[in-house]
Design an enzyme around this catalytic site. Sequence first.
Site, PDB file in Angstrom:
ATOM      1  N   PRO A 151       0.839  -1.207   0.000  1.00 30.14           N
ATOM      2  CA  PRO A 151       0.000   0.000   0.000  1.00 30.14           C
ATOM      3  C   PRO A 151       0.873   1.256   0.000  1.00 30.14           C
ATOM      4  CG  PRO A 151      -0.634  -1.519   1.754  1.00 30.14           C
ATOM      5  CD  PRO A 151       0.663  -2.009   1.192  1.00 30.14           C
ATOM      6  N   GLU A 152       0.588   2.179  -0.894  1.00 23.19           N
ATOM      7  CA  GLU A 152       1.317   3.438  -0.926  1.00 23.19           C
ATOM      8  C   GLU A 152       0.418   4.548  -0.374  1.00 23.19           C
ATOM      9  OE1 GLU A 152       4.023   4.552  -3.838  1.00 23.19           O
ATOM     10  OE2 GLU A 152       4.363   2.552  -4.635  1.00 23.19           O
ATOM     11  N   HIS A 178      -6.085 -14.612   7.893  1.00 25.17           N
ATOM     12  CA  HIS A 178      -5.122 -13.532   8.077  1.00 25.17           C
ATOM     13  C   HIS A 178      -5.730 -12.290   8.727  1.00 25.17           C
ATOM     14  CE1 HIS A 178      -2.342 -15.971   5.862  1.00 25.17           C
ATOM     15  NE2 HIS A 178      -3.180 -16.045   4.854  1.00 25.17           N
ATOM     16  N   ARG A 195       1.169 -11.140   5.249  1.00 27.51           N
ATOM     17  CA  ARG A 195       2.625 -11.243   5.433  1.00 27.51           C
ATOM     18  C   ARG A 195       3.089 -10.704   6.785  1.00 27.51           C
ATOM     19  NH1 ARG A 195       5.637  -9.549   0.032  1.00 27.51           N
ATOM     20  NH2 ARG A 195       7.373 -10.394   1.245  1.00 27.51           N
ATOM     21  N   ARG A 250      23.625  15.962  -3.693  1.00 31.00           N
ATOM     22  CA  ARG A 250      23.219  14.562  -3.556  1.00 31.00           C
ATOM     23  C   ARG A 250      23.576  13.834  -4.848  1.00 31.00           C
ATOM     24  NH1 ARG A 250      20.320  12.420   1.093  1.00 31.00           N
ATOM     25  NH2 ARG A 250      19.678  14.237   2.274  1.00 31.00           N
TER      26      ARG A 250
END
Length: 271
Positions: A2-3, A91, A110, A152
């Site tokens: 999930p973002e 789950h 998971r 960077r």
Amino acid sequence: MPELPEVETTRRGISSYILHHKVHAFKVREPRLRWPVPTALAKILPGQRIDSIKRRAKYLLLGAETGTLIIHLGMSGSLHIVAAKLAPETHDHVDIIMDNGQCLRLRDPRRFGAVLWTTQDPCQHPLLRHIGPEPLTKSFSGNYLYRASRKRRCAIKTLLMNARIVAGVGNIYANEALYHAGIRPGWAAGRLSHQDCGALATAVKSTLKQAIRAGGTTLKDFTNSVGQPGYFGQSLQVYGRQDRPCMRCASPIKRKIIAQRASYYCPKCQS
Ligand SMILES: [Zn+2]
């Protein structure tokens, strides 16, 4: 995984069912998530009203009366609103049962997700303290990105996915934003111009907003015990499209691994 848009969609999806309602019971069937779920919550939470449901990066913050529940969906977690009496599946590890008979159920095959509790300012929690600005706020801007990227040498995509630089931009939306901004993911961050940084900050915001809007159409899934909120694949223009034609110029999309993450770009539009 999930973002940010999925987490924000989840926040909006669950809010109307639990906000301003009191917790009736907190049930843990499997406490072994990324960190142990505090079992004391079964005593602490009942009777407390949920006064706020916020998001910081990819963390959901459920403000109760004496503290805040910090929830992270990890790699495979999802939250659903179900009837409290509905039997859990394999789950379904944690239930937050509300006094209106609704149950907020965490499914996480998971078990990389987290359910934690803090009585302090949740944004000062060790997991959240060092997270950079929220991408959809004014603090994340072209100017900010320009300053943050000077000297960077890492790839700009890697910088964009660094939570200390900006909160919650994961692999999918980093690829999408770079495509929209016409910037190649592997370019050294420090070599981006001020203009590039402006275009990229704008693209990050519009990509995330578009995904959140697309997610709004899946809100009904939160009341479905089997439905997954899912990803907003219909709006992805470059991610996962190796060798397929660029939607702008028809050049084949290329794939490259950058910092162990799959990166997709158009060799012509992002040059
Ligand atoms: Zn192209």
